[in-house]
Scaffold this active site. Structure first.
Site, short mmCIF file in Angstrom:
data_model
loop_
_atom_site.label_atom_id
_atom_site.label_comp_id
_atom_site.label_asym_id
_atom_site.label_seq_id
_atom_site.Cartn_x
_atom_site.Cartn_y
_atom_site.Cartn_z
CB SER A 239 -0.91 0.01 1.23
OG SER A 239 -0.28 0.67 2.30
CE LYS A 240 -2.37 6.23 -3.04
NZ LYS A 240 -2.74 6.77 -4.34
NE ARG A 241 -3.47 4.89 3.05
CZ ARG A 241 -3.87 3.62 3.02
NH1 ARG A 241 -3.57 2.80 3.99
NH2 ARG A 241 -4.57 3.15 2.01
#
Ligand code: GLU
Length: 474
Positions: A239-241
């Site tokens: 995930s980009k987070r």
């Protein structure tokens, strides 16, 4: 495979940096288009106005070009922008309505929730199916999901069966009249005569709905292939987070495009033979969707770096020097620009090339050559100098290097002889010299570096290090 002309598509939403998972999907599509003489359509799905930014679109196009998906290639078509086709999406919805495949519904979200609560069932209960509502302001258009089952033939997943009873009558047009994503996505695929939809597994739950839409529009559905998700070390979906997922970031850190492409292709697929390091031409020849595994694929940054190291070492020295240039001339280099000497770098290049796995490791490996004074890693310095006889070795070396012949072999032999007097192996004997001259305890081969630095500068740095020990340095 279907007998329609082979047309694949990559349909990213421009909502952020280009995700490595997207790059892998794009490459899978591209490899098939190239081998089979098909077309790769790029469609930017930019209908979510709140989240889309034009710069992300350019970022996608640039990142695709970087991994070799070139807009000027004859297999490439597009980019098309989904937002330009709203009229066609609405027209298709109207056709579905007129043919009885869709109906209007005036329930608000709250009313739907209340009804769900009262019946103890989740979601929309198809309340308006047979109410015969005409179009009107605020009314959404819903698809009439037929009874029965929907079987999705997926090249990766096999046959996946969905019970239509579990699929509610989903919305095609919002109350405002604007098309929903599922409708836009299918209508574009139909209009663009897409024969194969190859995309991430997260879209599999949408597929029965999309297949029903294809059929209701009177079309033969495409061949589906849902490729496995990418997961991190903890086996959680990338995930980009949480994770480093931006292709642009890897590019800036000095992952080579060829290495990235090769590595991405091996996520879920493996070339035959005993090595995964294979040129793109071989990937194109051998890649088959049928061979893609359906278990999640671990995006292993260490393995990517190892691939990259192999690709770096496969370059000629001249290519390596050329690839190093942007890093050596960037605004972030730690040395004053006027102290950089390309001749010195070129002399070191082959040795550095052997030791880096990413291009951004080059600068810290050679910075001591171009800094007026090395930046001393204090922890490393203290540790190295605390070893038995380290300071004595340093002191003796200064003496011996005053007159030693200034070439790598002689400098090495001199130091070896000093170490032997203390029963130290070369590695241990080198350590205080390396940290004094380069500031670090790891780096390129020491004696070649000393030759390039020259006697005067080497001695100045060795003395500087010794002087930190007060009287011992006298
Ligand atoms: N625009 C969608 C996404 O970026 C892709 C949909 C599709 O490939 O069908 O997730």
């Amino acid at each position: 495979m279907s007998d329609r002309p082979l047309r694949l598509r990559f349909a990213p939403s421009p909502t952020g940096f280009f995700h490595v998972g997207g790059a892998r999907t794009a490459l899978y599509n591209w490899a098939i288009a190239l081998r089979e003489g098909g077309t790769f359509v790029l469609r930017i799905e930019d209908t979510d106005e709140a989240r889309n930014q034009p710069e992300w679109t350019q970022g996608i196009i640039d990142a695709l070009a970087w991994i070799g998906i070139d807009t000027t290639d004859p297999h490439f078509e597009g980019p098309y922008f989904q937002s330009a086709y709203a009229e066609q999406h609405i027209a298709a919805a109207t056709r579905l309505y007129e043919a009885g495949h869709a109906y209007y519904c005036d329930l608000t979200g709250e009313q739907i929730q209340e009804r769900a609560k009262a019946s103890g069932k989740q979601g929309y209960d198809n309340y308006s199916r047979d109410r015969g509502l005409a179009p009107g302001p605020g009314r959404v258009l819903r698809f009439r999901v037929p009874a029965g089952t929907t079987v999705v033939h997926d090249l990766v997943r096999g046959e996946v069966e969905f019970d239509n009873a579990n699929i509610e009558d989903f919305v095609l047009l919002r109350g405002s009249g604007s098309p929903m994503f599922l409708l836009a996505n299918v209508v574009d695929d139909v209009t663009m005569r897409i024969s194969h939809v190859v995309r991430a597994e997260e879209h599999l739950p949408n597929t029965p709905k999309q297949q029903m839409l294809w059929q209701a529009l009177g079309e033969l559905p495409p061949v589906w292939a849902h490729v496995p998700v990418l997961v991190n070390e903890q086996r959680k979906k990338l995930s980009k987070r949480r994770d480093k997922v931006a292709v642009e970031q890897y590019r800036d850190e000095g992952i080579l495009a060829d290495a990235m492409v090769n590595y991405l292709m091996t996520l879920g697929w493996a070339p035959a033979g005993d090595t995964e390091i294979v040129p793109w031409s071989e990937v194109v020849e051998h890649f088959r969707l049928e061979d893609v595994k359906h278990s999640p694929a671990f995006f292993d940054i260490k393995k990517l770096n190892a691939f990259n190291g192999e690709y770096i070492r496969a370059m000629s020295v001249a290519e390596f020097i050329e690839s190093s240039a942007p890093y050596l001339t960037s605004d972030d280099v730690p040395w004053p620009r006027e102290l950089f000497n390309p001749v010195v770098f070129d002399e070191m290049a082959a040795l550095v090339q052997e030791r880096v796995s990413r291009l951004d490791e080059i600068v810290p490996m050679v910075d001591f050559l171009f800094l007026a004074d090395p930046v001393i890693d204090e922890a490393a310095f203290t540790k190295v100098m605390a070893a038995p006889n380290a300071v004595a070795v340093l002191q003796e070396t200064i003496g011996a290097y005053e007159t030693a012949e200034w070439d790598a072999d002689a400098l090495k032999e001199t130091l070896e002889a000093i170490g032997a007097g203390y029963e130290l192996k070369l590695g241990k004997t080198q350590a205080p010299i390396r940290v004094a001259v380069t500031g670090r305890s790891v780096g390129p081969p020491l004696f070649e570096a000393l030759v390039l630095l020259g006697r005067d500068e080497t001695q100045r740095r060795l003395r500087g290090a010794l002087s930190r020990f007060g009287d011992a340095g006298a």
